[in-house]
Design an enzyme around this catalytic site. Structure first.
Site, short mmCIF file in Angstrom:
data_model
loop_
_atom_site.label_atom_id
_atom_site.label_comp_id
_atom_site.label_asym_id
_atom_site.label_seq_id
_atom_site.Cartn_x
_atom_site.Cartn_y
_atom_site.Cartn_z
N GLY A 9 -32.61 -65.77 -6.13
CA GLY A 9 -33.48 -64.91 -5.30
C GLY A 9 -34.18 -65.72 -4.23
N GLY A 12 -35.38 -64.04 -0.98
CA GLY A 12 -36.46 -63.03 -1.06
C GLY A 12 -37.81 -63.62 -0.67
N LEU A 58 -25.82 -62.60 -10.25
CA LEU A 58 -26.37 -62.26 -11.57
C LEU A 58 -25.42 -61.38 -12.38
N LEU A 79 -35.86 -65.56 -9.92
CA LEU A 79 -36.57 -64.58 -9.09
C LEU A 79 -35.65 -63.46 -8.63
N SER A 124 -43.24 -58.60 -14.55
CA SER A 124 -44.00 -57.76 -13.61
C SER A 124 -45.06 -56.90 -14.29
N GLU A 126 -45.46 -54.03 -13.55
CA GLU A 126 -44.85 -52.70 -13.74
C GLU A 126 -44.55 -52.45 -15.22
N TYR A 148 -36.84 -49.62 -13.23
CA TYR A 148 -37.16 -51.02 -12.90
C TYR A 148 -38.09 -51.61 -13.97
N ASN A 177 -48.80 -57.26 -8.10
CA ASN A 177 -48.25 -57.20 -6.73
C ASN A 177 -48.74 -58.37 -5.89
N HIS A 178 -47.79 -59.02 -5.22
CA HIS A 178 -48.20 -60.07 -4.28
C HIS A 178 -47.38 -59.94 -3.00
N VAL A 188 -45.19 -51.07 0.25
CA VAL A 188 -46.20 -50.32 1.01
C VAL A 188 -47.06 -51.19 1.93
N PRO A 278 -40.99 -40.05 -9.16
CA PRO A 278 -40.83 -39.16 -10.32
C PRO A 278 -41.87 -39.42 -11.40
P1 NDP Z 1 -37.29 -59.58 -3.09
O1 NDP Z 1 -36.78 -58.20 -3.23
O2 NDP Z 1 -37.94 -60.02 -1.81
O3 NDP Z 1 -36.08 -60.61 -3.39
C1 NDP Z 1 -35.12 -60.35 -4.38
C2 NDP Z 1 -34.07 -61.44 -4.36
O4 NDP Z 1 -33.09 -61.18 -5.39
C3 NDP Z 1 -33.30 -61.56 -3.05
O5 NDP Z 1 -33.12 -62.93 -2.77
C4 NDP Z 1 -31.95 -60.92 -3.39
O6 NDP Z 1 -30.88 -61.41 -2.63
C5 NDP Z 1 -31.79 -61.39 -4.85
N1 NDP Z 1 -30.80 -60.62 -5.61
C6 NDP Z 1 -30.82 -59.30 -5.87
N2 NDP Z 1 -29.75 -58.97 -6.62
C7 NDP Z 1 -29.02 -60.10 -6.84
C8 NDP Z 1 -27.81 -60.41 -7.52
N3 NDP Z 1 -27.09 -59.47 -8.15
N4 NDP Z 1 -27.36 -61.69 -7.54
C9 NDP Z 1 -28.06 -62.64 -6.88
N5 NDP Z 1 -29.21 -62.42 -6.21
C10 NDP Z 1 -29.68 -61.17 -6.18
O7 NDP Z 1 -38.30 -59.84 -4.32
P2 NDP Z 1 -39.67 -60.71 -4.38
O8 NDP Z 1 -39.43 -62.02 -3.78
O9 NDP Z 1 -40.81 -59.87 -3.96
O10 NDP Z 1 -39.82 -60.85 -5.96
C11 NDP Z 1 -39.20 -61.91 -6.69
C12 NDP Z 1 -39.06 -61.52 -8.15
O11 NDP Z 1 -40.34 -61.27 -8.69
C13 NDP Z 1 -38.26 -60.26 -8.41
O12 NDP Z 1 -37.59 -60.44 -9.64
C14 NDP Z 1 -39.31 -59.17 -8.55
O13 NDP Z 1 -38.82 -58.11 -9.34
C15 NDP Z 1 -40.40 -59.95 -9.24
N6 NDP Z 1 -41.75 -59.50 -9.02
C16 NDP Z 1 -42.22 -59.38 -7.73
C17 NDP Z 1 -43.52 -59.03 -7.52
C18 NDP Z 1 -44.08 -58.87 -6.15
O14 NDP Z 1 -45.17 -58.29 -6.01
N7 NDP Z 1 -43.43 -59.40 -5.11
C19 NDP Z 1 -44.46 -58.80 -8.66
C20 NDP Z 1 -43.85 -58.98 -9.95
C21 NDP Z 1 -42.56 -59.33 -10.11
P3 NDP Z 1 -30.40 -60.68 -1.25
O15 NDP Z 1 -31.18 -61.36 -0.15
O16 NDP Z 1 -28.95 -61.01 -1.25
O17 NDP Z 1 -30.70 -59.23 -1.37
P1 GDR Z 2 -44.70 -51.44 -6.44
O1 GDR Z 2 -44.87 -51.73 -4.87
O2 GDR Z 2 -43.94 -50.22 -6.71
O3 GDR Z 2 -46.07 -51.56 -7.04
O4 GDR Z 2 -43.78 -52.66 -6.89
P2 GDR Z 2 -44.84 -50.76 -3.61
O5 GDR Z 2 -45.47 -51.50 -2.51
O6 GDR Z 2 -43.47 -50.19 -3.37
O7 GDR Z 2 -45.77 -49.53 -4.07
C1 GDR Z 2 -47.16 -49.68 -4.37
C2 GDR Z 2 -47.83 -48.31 -4.47
O8 GDR Z 2 -47.89 -47.71 -3.18
C3 GDR Z 2 -47.55 -46.33 -3.30
N1 GDR Z 2 -47.04 -45.81 -2.02
C4 GDR Z 2 -45.92 -46.23 -1.40
N2 GDR Z 2 -45.03 -47.20 -1.72
C5 GDR Z 2 -44.00 -47.42 -0.86
N3 GDR Z 2 -43.12 -48.38 -1.14
N4 GDR Z 2 -43.82 -46.66 0.28
C6 GDR Z 2 -44.68 -45.67 0.62
O9 GDR Z 2 -44.50 -45.01 1.64
C7 GDR Z 2 -45.80 -45.44 -0.25
N5 GDR Z 2 -46.85 -44.58 -0.22
C8 GDR Z 2 -47.59 -44.82 -1.29
C9 GDR Z 2 -46.49 -46.32 -4.41
O10 GDR Z 2 -46.34 -45.00 -4.93
C10 GDR Z 2 -47.10 -47.32 -5.39
O11 GDR Z 2 -48.02 -46.69 -6.23
C11 GDR Z 2 -43.96 -53.97 -6.39
C12 GDR Z 2 -42.57 -54.65 -6.36
O12 GDR Z 2 -42.68 -55.89 -5.71
C13 GDR Z 2 -42.05 -54.87 -7.76
O13 GDR Z 2 -40.84 -55.64 -7.70
C14 GDR Z 2 -43.11 -55.64 -8.56
O14 GDR Z 2 -42.67 -55.84 -9.87
C15 GDR Z 2 -44.43 -54.87 -8.54
O15 GDR Z 2 -44.85 -54.71 -7.20
C16 GDR Z 2 -45.53 -55.61 -9.29
#
Ligand code: NDP
Ligand code: GDR
Length: 330
Positions: A9, A12, A58, A79, A124, A126, A148, A177-178, A188, A278
């Site tokens: 990852g 990402g 993966l 990641l 997470s 979540e 998820y 969330n970060h 969002v 949902p």
């Molecule tokens: P991103 O969605 O920004 O990045 C996800 C990464 O996973 C990308 O590099 C993507 O590659 C890669 N990926 C997805 N599917 C596959 C696969 N089948 N094989 C190889 N690589 C794959 O996520 P974040 O950086 O925000 O988050 C990192 C991790 O932390 C994730 O697991 C997320 O669920 C978890 N997490 C994130 C939080 C957050 O708030 N950001 C909070 C809690 C947990 P590609 O570029 O090719 O799509």
């Molecule tokens: P989340 O992040 O689902 O918490 O997962 P997201 O930013 O998508 O949503 C946060 C909250 O905002 C509300 N919301 C909206 N969300 C999106 N995406 N778009 C909209 O238009 C919108 N309007 C309101 C959502 O309903 C929700 O309550 C993130 C991801 O990074 C996960 O991979 C990670 O595990 C968790 O944070 C911790």
């Protein structure tokens, strides 16, 4: 001896911040990327010549074993995932394959090649879903509310299980969330800050959002990757909640972000029922006391600072893109 880390990852948001952190600490950094017809390595463009990238997926067990065998890292950070919650209702099976079973595949690769490798799993908040207590800590029971979230619960427990079954140094970071200027635009925070910049600069007029009442504990991604690294430097493997302990609503986010650009959000934000989920998670707030005490971890960026950082970065970027477009049209 130079330490080697493997990041899945790496393309990402967190992958880019973690790669930078590890390079600055002197690591040799390897990243796993999946094959695509067009490369999308924007977030790591500036680091590219200091990284070694390898193709694997993966979904493909053998590719993971070969990768771990080739790199022989001391630390693996998992990641990679299908990380966007709404997509997990549209593609629940694929989400489980990546986000749940993918963890076992990578752990199997570690176990087979070198069980001394230290392993980090991106768990997470979540997983807490319909929360049973506030704030949530490492003891709070899980009640995930999306495919998820369910997949992440599996990933969490299989990580704990490989620690208990095979004594692998496996840690799970239960991250709230970060965000950052590198956040994907469908999440969002970034959806809002990108829209604020585009509205301010005259190339967008409305912003459609779902649930404005949802509350989240939002922190800065740069701080959270620090906690990932700290977990793998301890004497004992363990699980940690990583959070700021403060929560805000999506409405607060919108007010702050539009306010930063001197705009009144009421003039631009529309609610769109199609963006409601949902099953929603109404509120999340983490208790990171254990990470603070054991790791010495502290968040350094407040929520208003984070929103300002993201709005300013998007204003700068959108401004630059518009200037480039008008230059190339001349
Ligand atoms: P991103 O969605 O920004 O990045 C996800 C990464 O996973 C990308 O590099 C993507 O590659 C890669 N990926 C997805 N599917 C596959 C696969 N089948 N094989 C190889 N690589 C794959 O996520 P974040 O950086 O925000 O988050 C990192 C991790 O932390 C994730 O697991 C997320 O669920 C978890 N997490 C994130 C939080 C957050 O708030 N950001 C909070 C809690 C947990 P590609 O570029 O090719 O799509
Ligand atoms: P989340 O992040 O689902 O918490 O997962 P997201 O930013 O998508 O949503 C946060 C909250 O905002 C509300 N919301 C909206 N969300 C999106 N995406 N778009 C909209 O238009 C919108 N309007 C309101 C959502 O309903 C929700 O309550 C993130 C991801 O990074 C996960 O991979 C990670 O595990 C968790 O944070 C911790």
């Amino acid at each position: 001896m130079t330490r080697k880390a493997l990041i899945t990852g790496i393309t990402g948001q967190d992958g880019a911040y973690l790669a930078k952190l590890l390079l600055n600490k002197g690591y040799e950094v390897h990243g796993m990327v999946r094959r695509a017809s067009t490369e999308s390595f924007e977030r790591i463009a500036r680091l590219r010549d200091r990284l070694t990238l390898h193709q694997a997926d993966l979904l493909d067990q053998l590719s993971l074993i070969t990768l771990v065998r080739e790199v022989r890292p001391q630390e693996v950070y998992n990641l990679a995932a299908q990380s966007f919650v709404p997509t997990s209702w549209l593609q629940p099976l694929l989400t489980s394959e990546f986000t749940a079973l993918g963890v076992t595949r990578l752990l199997e690769a570690v176990r087979l090649v070198d069980p001394k490798i230290r392993f980090y799993q991106a768990s997470s908040s979540e997983m807490f879903g319909k929360v049973r207590q506030e704030p949530q800590n490492e003891q709070t029971p899980f009640w995930p509310r999306s495919p998820y979230g369910v997949a992440k619960v599996y990933g969490h427990w299989i990580t704990v299980n490989y620690r208990e079954s095979y004594s692998i140094f496996a840690c799970s970071g239960i991250m709230f969330n970060h965000e950052s200027p590198l956040r994907g635009k469908e999440f969002v925070t970034r959806k809002v800050t990108d829209a604020v910049a585009r509205i301010k600069l005259g190339v967008q007029d409305k912003l459609k959002l779902g649930n404005l009442d949802a509350m989240r504990d939002w922190g800065f991604a740069g701080d959270y990757v620090q906690a990932m690294w700290m977990m793998l430097q301890q004497q004992q493997p363990d699980d940690y909640v990583v959070a700021t302990g403060q929560k805000h609503s999506v409405r607060d986010l919108v007010k702050l972000a539009f306010g930063r650009a001197d705009l009144d959000w009421h003039d631009y934000v529309q609610s769109d029922p199609k963006l409601l989920r949902p099953a929603e998670i109404n509120t999340l707030r983490g208790d990171a006391s254990k990470a603070r005490k054991v790791l010495g971890w502290e968040p350094t960026v407040t929520f208003p600072e984070l929103v300002r950082m993201m709005v300013d970065a998007d204003l700068e970027r959108v401004g630059r893109e518009l200037a480039d477009q008008s230059n190339s049209a001349q």
